[in-house]
Each structure stands twice: as C-alpha cells, then as structure tokens.
Scaffold this motif. Structure first.
Motif, PDB file in Angstrom:
ATOM      1  N   ARG A   1       0.815  -1.215   0.000  1.00 26.09           N
ATOM      2  CA  ARG A   1       0.000   0.000   0.000  1.00 26.09           C
ATOM      3  C   ARG A   1       0.846   1.261   0.000  1.00 26.09           C
ATOM      4  NH1 ARG A   1      -2.164   3.283   4.205  1.00 26.09           N
ATOM      5  NH2 ARG A   1      -1.241   2.062   5.873  1.00 26.09           N
TER       6      ARG A   1
ATOM      7  N   GLN B   1      -6.916  -8.216   9.072  1.00 29.93           N
ATOM      8  CA  GLN B   1      -5.585  -7.649   9.006  1.00 29.93           C
ATOM      9  C   GLN B   1      -5.483  -6.483   8.038  1.00 29.93           C
ATOM     10  OE1 GLN B   1      -5.975 -11.282   8.907  1.00 29.93           O
ATOM     11  NE2 GLN B   1      -6.279 -10.502  10.966  1.00 29.93           N
ATOM     12  N   GLY B   2      -6.480  -5.647   8.068  1.00 33.87           N
ATOM     13  CA  GLY B   2      -6.355  -4.433   7.281  1.00 33.87           C
ATOM     14  C   GLY B   2      -6.668  -4.608   5.821  1.00 33.87           C
ATOM     15  N   ARG B   3      -7.188  -5.767   5.432  1.00 31.36           N
ATOM     16  CA  ARG B   3      -7.543  -5.911   4.028  1.00 31.36           C
ATOM     17  C   ARG B   3      -9.002  -5.524   3.919  1.00 31.36           C
ATOM     18  NH1 ARG B   3      -5.282  -9.717   3.658  1.00 31.36           N
ATOM     19  NH2 ARG B   3      -3.460  -8.474   3.330  1.00 31.36           N
ATOM     20  N   GLY B   4      -9.278  -4.328   3.435  1.00 34.98           N
ATOM     21  CA  GLY B   4     -10.625  -3.804   3.472  1.00 34.98           C
ATOM     22  C   GLY B   4     -11.595  -4.566   2.590  1.00 34.98           C
ATOM     23  N   THR B   5     -12.822  -4.599   2.965  1.00 34.02           N
ATOM     24  CA  THR B   5     -13.852  -5.198   2.127  1.00 34.02           C
ATOM     25  C   THR B   5     -14.619  -4.077   1.457  1.00 34.02           C
ATOM     26  OG1 THR B   5     -15.398  -5.150   3.935  1.00 34.02           O
ATOM     27  CG2 THR B   5     -14.138  -7.141   3.664  1.00 34.02           C
TER      28      THR B   5
ATOM     29  N   GLY C   1      -2.239  -2.950  10.388  1.00 29.03           N
ATOM     30  CA  GLY C   1      -3.458  -3.651  10.809  1.00 29.03           C
ATOM     31  C   GLY C   1      -3.202  -4.998  11.454  1.00 29.03           C
TER      32      GLY C   1
ATOM     33  N   TYR D   1     -10.816   0.373  10.081  1.00 28.77           N
ATOM     34  CA  TYR D   1     -10.388   0.314   8.681  1.00 28.77           C
ATOM     35  C   TYR D   1     -11.035   1.497   7.986  1.00 28.77           C
ATOM     36  CZ  TYR D   1      -8.834  -4.097  10.347  1.00 28.77           C
ATOM     37  OH  TYR D   1      -8.189  -5.052  11.102  1.00 28.77           O
ATOM     38  N   THR D   2     -10.204   2.374   7.445  1.00 29.28           N
ATOM     39  CA  THR D   2     -10.714   3.681   7.042  1.00 29.28           C
ATOM     40  C   THR D   2     -11.374   3.675   5.670  1.00 29.28           C
ATOM     41  OG1 THR D   2      -8.512   4.181   6.235  1.00 29.28           O
ATOM     42  CG2 THR D   2      -9.075   4.957   8.437  1.00 29.28           C
TER      43      THR D   2
ATOM     44  N   GLU E   1     -12.593   0.770   3.535  1.00 30.09           N
ATOM     45  CA  GLU E   1     -12.734  -0.657   3.265  1.00 30.09           C
ATOM     46  C   GLU E   1     -13.081  -0.928   1.802  1.00 30.09           C
ATOM     47  OE1 GLU E   1     -14.953  -2.919   6.195  1.00 30.09           O
ATOM     48  OE2 GLU E   1     -14.829  -1.185   7.501  1.00 30.09           O
TER      49      GLU E   1
ATOM     50  N   VAL F   1      -6.185  -1.133   2.081  1.00 27.45           N
ATOM     51  CA  VAL F   1      -5.955  -1.929   3.274  1.00 27.45           C
ATOM     52  C   VAL F   1      -5.598  -1.054   4.477  1.00 27.45           C
ATOM     53  CG1 VAL F   1      -5.278  -3.987   2.018  1.00 27.45           C
ATOM     54  CG2 VAL F   1      -3.550  -2.289   2.597  1.00 27.45           C
ATOM     55  N   ALA F   2      -5.808   0.248   4.337  1.00 30.23           N
ATOM     56  CA  ALA F   2      -5.404   1.166   5.402  1.00 30.23           C
ATOM     57  C   ALA F   2      -6.164   0.897   6.700  1.00 30.23           C
ATOM     58  CB  ALA F   2      -5.655   2.600   4.963  1.00 30.23           C
ATOM     59  N   SER F   3      -5.470   1.004   7.821  1.00 30.41           N
ATOM     60  CA  SER F   3      -6.102   0.809   9.115  1.00 30.41           C
ATOM     61  C   SER F   3      -5.570   1.845  10.092  1.00 30.41           C
ATOM     62  CB  SER F   3      -5.812  -0.603   9.628  1.00 30.41           C
ATOM     63  OG  SER F   3      -4.438  -0.862   9.574  1.00 30.41           O
TER      64      SER F   3
END
Ligand code: SF4
Ligand code: SF4
Lengths: 774, 200
Positions: A251, A766-770, B15, B39-40, B42, B46-48
């Motif tokens: 990222r 683990q920070g993998r956004g949906t 994260g 999670y900003t 989603e 993948v930002a957290s």
C-alpha cells in the motif's frame, strides 16, 4: 580436520554498528532492566525469563513471565537487537500455549486406526513403536521406515532427527517441513554463492536507498521486520513491492508491481533486460566477481518489457521504472519470501533476483545485498545440520565421499552403514501411497494441513502400517497416528534457532514440562536406545547435543564451532560462520567480494520462465494463490487454539475482486482440478481480477491445500503452492471450520469455539478492506 | 507541547492488531483490550488506524466531566484514568460523552474500562504495552523531540474539531506533512475533502 582451523578467516569481518537500532526504539526501557522491587508485578515473586518467540524467522526476543509456582503466565517485551521490544500478535499470545488445556500430557496409542486412542505409559508407547519399526524394517528393508522432522524444532533437535534416521533407523528416508518453506532460496543461494543464507542482516535495511520486496506479505508474515522498512523510508529510501495483492506493505510502496502469480522470473528477466539496455549494469563488478554473465544477459535479452508485460499482466512502463529505481540507487537490497519461492520454478525465481543484484553490483555492502525471510522460526537453522534428505551436518552433501567420511568419523559408524540420499517430503508421501514407505515418525509437523493436494496426503498416511507423531497438541496429522508422544514446548527446554539473518539465538527454559511430558531429545534418545544404538545417543540434554553439533559443523561453510551457549547468552546472538570461540560471527557476507565457491565468484545462472504446472483452460481460467494471515502460524495447530488469535481471524476466506459480482460474505465455491471448497467471499480491490487468494492455516473442508497442486520444483522439490488454475462459482452455504482435534478426555476449549461458527469473514482481516461494511 | 505521550501514525499501521493483543496483556485491565482498530477505506484500501484514549486536555476529559460518580480521575501529568471500580456505577455516560468512542462498559460487571496510558508501566519508565510492541511504530511513545529525531519533518496534530467544539488532546496524531495540521475534523487527520477545506 581439526575443529580449531578457522576456515573462514580469509574474510574480514566487520561487526555491525550497535547504534543501528530500528527507529522509535532508542528511549525504550526494558522491564528486565528494572530492579525487581521497583516493578509492581515483581512483588508477586514473578521472574522474567529472557527467550525468543517460537514462531517466525524473525525470532523476536521476549521475556516469559513466570509466577512463584514456576509456571509461565504472561509475556513482557524484551529489548533484544532483533526486535527492540516489538512483537506481533502471535508473539504476544504464544505464552498461552504453554499451559493450555489442550496440551497432551500422556502418550496416546492404538493398534489400528479403527480403535480410539488410549492413554498409555511411556514404556508401552515406546515398546510398541520399536516393535513396529523392527517388524516393518525386517519385512521390507530399512528404507521402508521414514522420518519427517520440522523447522520449528531447535537446531539440536533437527541435528538429532538427521542422526536418528541414519544411525538408529538406518534409513535413507528423512526430510522435514522446511522443504515446504524456503528451500528454493536455499538452492539458489547455494548455486550462486556457495552458501545457503541471507547475505545481509535486517539492520542493513536501514541503510539502503532502495528496497525491493518480492513475494512477501511482510506486514503480516514478518510484522516486526516492517520497523526496518519504515526506518529506511524515513531516510528517503524507495520501496518496490512485487506481489499480486496490495498488502499492507504494498500500500505504501513507490512502485507496487501486481503481477500475475507464477510470472516472477519473466518479470525479473525483463527488469534485467532494461538494466542492460539502459547501460545501468555495474560492469566492473560483473567482470571481477561473476561468472555466467554472458548467458544471463543473452537470456534477459529475450524478455523485452512488452513481452514480459503481457506475461505478467502489468504495464511495461512499470518494468522500466523498477529497473531504473533499483539500478540507479546508490545502495539497493532485495528481500524475498514464499511468494516467489513456492513455485515449480522457485529456484529460478530466486536466481533471477540474484542476477539482478549481481548485475547492478548491489551485493555485499552495508545496505546492499539480498535476503530471504524464513517462515518458520528455525527455517534457516533447521536444514543446516542434516535433517534434509540430501544433507549431512554442517551443510555437507550426503553424496560427497569426503563429507560422508567426515561425518561417519564423528558419529563412530562405518561408511558403508551411512545410507544414501533419500527423497523429499512430498515424494515420501507419494512413496507412502505406493507402499514403498510403510512406517513413519513425524516430529513437529502437520502435513494434513500444510502439504498440497490433501487427498493424496490423506491416502499416503492412511496407507502406512504404522505412524507415530511427536507433538504437544493433537494436530490433524497426529489424529491419524497410531502413537502420539507428548513433547515439550519451546518454553520447557533450551536450545538454539537461526533466524532469517542466520543469527543463532538461544531459547531458554522458563518452566518444567507438565508431568508426563518429555523433551523430543529424550524421546529420540530413548527410541535409539531401544533400537540398539544407545551408545550413539547418550545425550542428557540439548547442551550435549549442541556440543556435538558444533564439532560436526567445524570447518564447513555452516561453521558453528565458535558458538557456545555461554557466548549466545552474553551477546544475544551470533551469525554463522563463526569458526572459533573468539570470532565475532559474520553478519554480512561477501564484503571482500568473495563468495564461498572455490573461485570466489558469484555463479550467475540464466533463467527461463515457463508457465506454471497447472495450466489454465476455459474451465479453470483464474489463478489461485495462498498465503498467511498475521494471526496464525503455518498449519494453525498452535494458533487455532489461542482465543485472541481465533477471535482476530476465526476462519479462512476467499479474497476476490469486485468485478466478479459477489457480495462481501457471500458463499463462493473455489474449484480446482483437485477439488472444491466453499468460503465466504472477501470482496476487495486489493487483488487482481484474475486471482483468488485463500489463507492456508485451516484443515478440510476449509483447507486451501485441498485445492493446491502437488507439483514440485525439479531442483528444490518445493511444492507449487502459490499458483494453480481455478474458477469461482456461487454456492449455497459456507463450509464450517472444524475445531482443532483434542485428546480423549479433553474438552474443546470454550474460548476458541466462540467465533468459529460465525459464517462471515472478519470484516477486514488484518487491514484488508472489504467493499461493503457488514 | 506535550511531554512523553503516544503519537499515532496511521500511515504506518499494517493492521496486525499486535496493539490489541498487547493491550489485553496490560495489568491494569488484564484480559480486555482497550484499543479500537478501524479500517478507514474498506474495499478500496488496506489502510487501518488504531485508536487509543486521546487523554483530552481542553476541555478537560469530557468522559470525566460527565461522570456522576466522579469515578474518572485525572492525574497531575494529564493521564485520564479508567474509572475507579469502587465508584463506577456503570451508567455509560462516559461512553456517550467521549468524542473518540473510547470508553467501554463491561455490562456484566457494570464497570467502565478504558485505556489509562498503561499507568502501571509508564510510572516505572516503561512505555505503554501497545506502543512498545507495535511492529511498525504506528504507535510511538516518547516526546515530540524524540519522534522528530526519528522521523525528520514529521507533523502532528493535537487539536480536533467536532462541529462547534474544539478538543485538545494529550495524545497526538501524525498528519501528512504537506497539509495544514490543525485543528483536524472529527478526530481524523483530514483537512480537505474533494478539494474543499473542511476545517470550518
Ligand atoms: S511471530 Fe515472528 S514477528 Fe511475530 S513475535 Fe514471533 S518472531 Fe516476532
Ligand atoms: S500494532 Fe501497530 S501496526 Fe499493528 S495494528 Fe496496532 S497500530 Fe497498527
């Protein structure tokens, strides 16, 4: 050969600058440094035992908190050079397995797989095992009994595994689960440099100007290494990440190359092509320090960016950009992991990275070099001392007459008695299927979850007449065995591990094992005694094994002779080769421009890309790739039992791109030529539209490895976990995650059961956004 | 500005939830984590972003101000403590008052719990558990000078606007260096949305 001959003395060894601490860590105080009466917890009679994490190849230092009764009950960060108090969630929760209710505390036995396990005495379990070994070997020859070790074992134990197989079992069939980890990198390093380890320490990352991370989800698999990456970024270093997924580390990269799985060597050849075209090679370095450059250059010429862009499914300009960024940087480094190693061309992939480093002269300098990151705690050390089917202690080859003679002398056996090389872990399973191997002991491994093509693995194990496992929890594989020996955790014994930098660190004993539990060392020595080889296995403890290991490695490339327990305790870790007890160790290789080949050169090898082994067709048009999640370790036998980690990531999911029209959490069936399973969809733009990702820590029917292919790299024999052809379909219901097996009499641990029935994937693992909030 | 405190840098967060696990290990609320991991963006990224108690300074801790039982005490060095178990009546006023959504109520025990900046550790010179373990330095404990020595040019904000109200906090957040740094809206380091300045 005398042990005191320092073979590596021709090298100038520059110890690391101790001020090179990762950023943000200098002001930290370590609870171990505070007098006991000044830290409130110590008023309860608590002690802090310095040791290391049992999990990944970073080997973070930690203290185990031990109560007045001598029981481990907590963790405290430790200011060790590797991690400077940082820990990931696995490390923080690791202590909970030591006194976990699922621990095996008595040997389990049954005479056939139709019976239930009974708790039996140690004598009964050992006698039955020995009689089965003798029966099988008498009827079918010594090689009909095999041994599979593990790379989470201390090096002393891995040394014993190799010796036990060859001296007590007299069988050629021994291998280990590090075969599933980084043997591709090991093979490539050995071919190119004549030494099998990373070239630079982690702290060199802080000095680099360009960091290339290939096939590593560093943030989740080796979280504590990210502090070095951020440190380099703070200094202005550029970051290139090569990965089909946009991981947390990708990222923030300057260039994220989201290539199609299985196309890495085409990509690196093409990068090299651009480096040559633009005159960015280090010609002086190539001339002085390498062989094979002409062939490598000729091969790279066949991969112009336009062609590679098509193969890899990425823009051609990105290849040019990577070439310029890496080659023009004053100092550049490449670190890679399973993403490029888990392939039927894993060795070639690693060689193509080495070619790039060598061609640009980024080798053997502070901040310039290469490294591979080991998945298992002792992935590096676990193969150095003879656990691998083709290796003897000290990295000696079992095919080499001279090496065989040296080891036979140390072990006190006749040369004719030492068996030849055996086969690799997956090949042994195929042999079990064909009934060529009829009996097996597994130590610290869980192939039912960790090997590819589960059906084949199950058939192989089911076909064995006798199967024993050493473990401290009843793994899915142990549940198939006839005998299960309850052994110690890392906190109940002492021993060494070598981390991804080849830094040997010492783990210390924090508590006594529960009653009924023995060390793996004790069990192997006891079995050997009952097999009639007791005089070769008269070891009281790890320390005695380590002293023999040191001698057995002396004078080799993997020289441990100068490393002693006392020195490890004093220094916090020594990087091999370390040929004498006053040698500081060798954190950085090739500083004098010399490799470990007799000619001192880097042997560059031309690499040809070929399509992955499982071909795409109309029915299977997509790539399935697998990997880890930060909360779990390998087959999950340990972490799937710890409440906090189960809560963090209760189940696997299938990560897919929004373009397929699935809604988040909807059941998606993933179909390969081996089978199909149903997972909740995790819909995200962080993955290529032609790729599906499933984390692999769970058993069937939620096992990524029921779908992956058991194709092997011809040289390293590593399975091709990271790419196979698949398709996805809508499905009716999601497969439930089975709870980990427990021994008879134990009840399922309630804390780990709560989230297991939840059909949805974690909202954002683990920070993998949906793409939708659930 | 502030003395030793936590600096949150969402740009570094991977994260991993080491902070969440570590918070559970802290002796002041052992077994429960007081950290929120958000999670900003989603589905897109993948930002957290971790949230710990911001230890509001001005107006002084809204949670403490609204507590009818005077259970939330503030130490001389500005640490907003978790509710005193002998006073807390579990009314959840604090939960509603906190603009950052930090305090939690243990419904069974009828007790409030929140991050108290690991007072049991910081009092002895140790860093809070979360900032000690955070593998990326997304949670950093120290002074602003120590942070700047590690990360030259880093910009931080300690003032956030919620509608009309401005809150200055004891914990600070790293904001993108090229942006105007304060006050930032809603507790998030955002100063413009779609090209519009949202600070007013
Ligand atoms: S799993 Fe790896 S990164 Fe995490 S604490 Fe253990 S050694 Fe460190
Ligand atoms: S430990 Fe650090 S990197 Fe991991 S989730 Fe927490 S803040 Fe983010």
């Amino acid at each position: 050969m005398t042990a005191d001959t320092p073979a590596a003395d021709r090298r100038t060894v520059i110890p690391l600058d101790p001020s090179l601490a990762p950023p943000g860590t200098r002001g930290f105080r370590d609870a171990g440094g505070i007098p006991a009466d000044q830290w409130h917890a110590d008023q309860n009679g608590e002690t802090l035992v310095p040791t290391h994490c049992c999990f990944c190849g970073v080997q973070c230092g930690m203290y185990l908190r031990v109560d007045r009764g001598g029981k481990v009950f907590g963790v405290e960060p430790r200011n060790h050079d590797i991690n400077r108090m940082r820990l990931c969630p696995k490390g923080i929760n690791a202590y909970q397995q030591v006194n976990h209710p699922d621990r095996l505390t008595a040997p389990l036995m049954r005479r056939s797989r139709d019976e239930d396990f009974q708790e039996v005495s140690w004598d009964e379990a050992l006698d039955f095992t020995v009689s089965e070994i003798k029966r099988i070997q008498l009827a079918h020859g010594n090689d009909a009994f095999g041994l599979l070790g593990g790379a989470s074992l201390f090096s002393e134990k891995t040394y014993l595994v190799g010796k036990f197989a060859r001296v007590a079992l007299k069988s050629r069939h021994v291998d280990y689960n590090g075969r599933l980890c980084m043997v591709s990198a090991a093979g490539a390093n050995k071919l190119a440099f004549g030494i099998d380890r990373a070239g630079n320490p982690f702290s060199d990352i802080l000095l680099t100007d360009c960091l290339l991370i290939a096939g590593s989800n560093l943030g989740e698999c080796f979280p504590v290494m990210t502090q070095y990456v951020w440190g380099a970024r703070d200094r202005g270093a550029s970051l290139i990440v090569v990965d089909p997924r946009e991981t947390a580390i990708a990222r923030t990269a300057d260039i994220h190359v989201a290539l199609k799985p299985g196309t890495d060597s085409a990509f690196f050849n093409s990068v090299l092509h651009v480096v040559v075209e633009e005159g960015l090679t280090d010609t002086a370095y190539l001339a002085a320090h390498t062989t094979g450059w002409d062939e490598v250059r000729a091969k790279a010429a066949e991969y112009p960016p336009a062609r590679a862009a098509e193969i890899c499914g990425i823009p051609a300009e990105q290849i040019v950009q990577v070439a310029r960024t890496f080659a023009r940087a004053p100092k550049a480094m490449a670190w890679h992991a399973r993403g490029i190693e888990h392939h039927s061309q894993g060795v070639e992939n690693c060689l193509s990275v080495i070619n790039l480093c060598a061609a640009t002269g980024h080798i053997g300098k502070p901040g310039a070099g290469y490294g591979t990151i080991t998945g298992q705690g002792n992935g590096q050390g676990g193969r150095e001392h003879g656990q691998k089917s083709d290796l003897l202690p000290g990295g000696r080859s079992i095919m080499n007459e001279e090496h065989r003679r040296q080891i036979c002398e140390i072990w006190g056996i006749e040369e004719a008695e030492l068996p030849p090389a055996g086969t690799s872990m997956m090949e042994m399973v195929w042999q079990m299927q064909r009934r060529e191997i009829r009996g097996l002991i597994g130590i610290c491994n869980n192939p039912f979850v960790s090997l590819p093509n589960y059906q084949v693995v199950k058939e192989g194990y089911d076909a064995t007449e006798f199967h024993a496992q050493f473990d401290f929890f009843l793994s899915e594989t142990a549940a198939n065995a006839h005998v299960v020996f309850p052994v110690t955790t890392w906190a109940e014994d002492e021993g060494v591990m070598a981390n991804a930098e080849a830094r040997v660190v010492k783990h210390n004993k924090a508590q006594d094992p529960p009653p009924g539990v023995r060390t793996d060392t004790w069990v192997m020595c006891e079995l050997a005694r009952r097999l009639g080889a007791g005089d070769k296995f008269a070891f009281a403890d790890s320390r005695e094994v380590f002293d023999e290991l040191r001698i057995a490695s002396a004078g080799t490339v993997n020289d441990y002779y100068g490393i002693t327990y006392e020195r490890l305790e004093e220094t916090g870790g020594i990087v091999w080769p370390c040929p004498s007890t006053d040698h500081p160790g060798t954190p950085r290789l090739f500083e004098d421009g010399k490799t470990y080949h007799p000619d001192g050169k880097i042997h560059m090898q031309a690499v040809e890309w070929h399509v992955p082994m499982d071909p795409y067709d109309d029915e299977h048009p997509m790539s399935l790739t697998t990997g880890r999640t930060v909360a779990h370790f390998l087959s999950g036998n340990q972490t799937r039992r710890l409440g906090a980690l189960v809560e963090q990531t209760p189940r696997p999911w299938a990560e897919i791109h929004p373009s397929h029209g699935f809604r988040n959490g909807e059941p998606v069936r993933v179909v390969t030529r081996r089978g199909s399973e149903v997972f909740p969809a995790l819909v995200t733009e962080a993955i290529r539209p032609d790729t599906v990702f499933i984390p692999y820590h769970w058993p069937v029917p939620t096992a990524a490895n029921a779908l992956t292919i058991d194709a092997l790299d011809p040289r390293s024999k590593i399975p091709e976990y990271k790419v196979c052809a698949c398709r996805i379909e809508h499905a009716a219901a999601i497969d439930e995650v089975p709870a980990p097996p427990v021994a008879p009499g134990h009840v399922a641990y309630p804390e780990t059961q709560v989230s297991r029935t939840d059909p949805l994937p974690p909202t954002a693992p683990q920070g993998r956004g949906t793409s939708e909030r659930s | 500005m502030m003395g030793r405190t936590i600096f949150i840098d969402p740009g570094r967060c991977i994260g991993c939830q080491a902070c969440v696990s570590a918070c559970r290990e802290c002796d002041s609320h052992r077994g429960k984590s007081m950290i929120h991991l958000d999670y900003t963006d989603e589905g897109q990224s993948v930002a957290s972003l971790p949230t710990v108690c911001m230890h509001c300074e001005d107006p002084v801790a809204p949670c403490a101000e609204v507590c009818p039982a005077d259970a939330i005490l503030i130490t001389a060095d500005g640490v907003v403590q978790q509710a005193d178990t002998t006073r807390c009546i579990g009314c959840a006023n604090c939960v509603n008052a906190c603009p950052f959504g930090v305090p939690k109520i243990d419904l069974q025990a009828k007790l409030q719990m929140k991050c108290n900046l690991c007072y049991d550790r910081t009092a002895y010179g140790l860093a809070p558990m979360c900032a000690t373990v955070c593998p990326t330095g997304a949670l950093f404990y120290g002074t602003i000078e120590e942070l700047r020595a590690e990360r030259p040019g880093v910009q931080v904000a300690d003032t956030f606007v919620f509608g009309e109200t401005e809150v200055r906090t004891g914990v600070a957040m790293v904001v993108p260096a090229e942006k105007v740094q304060w006050p930032v809206p809603g507790g998030l380091p955002v100063v413009e949305i779609n090209g519009k300045d949202v600070r007013r």
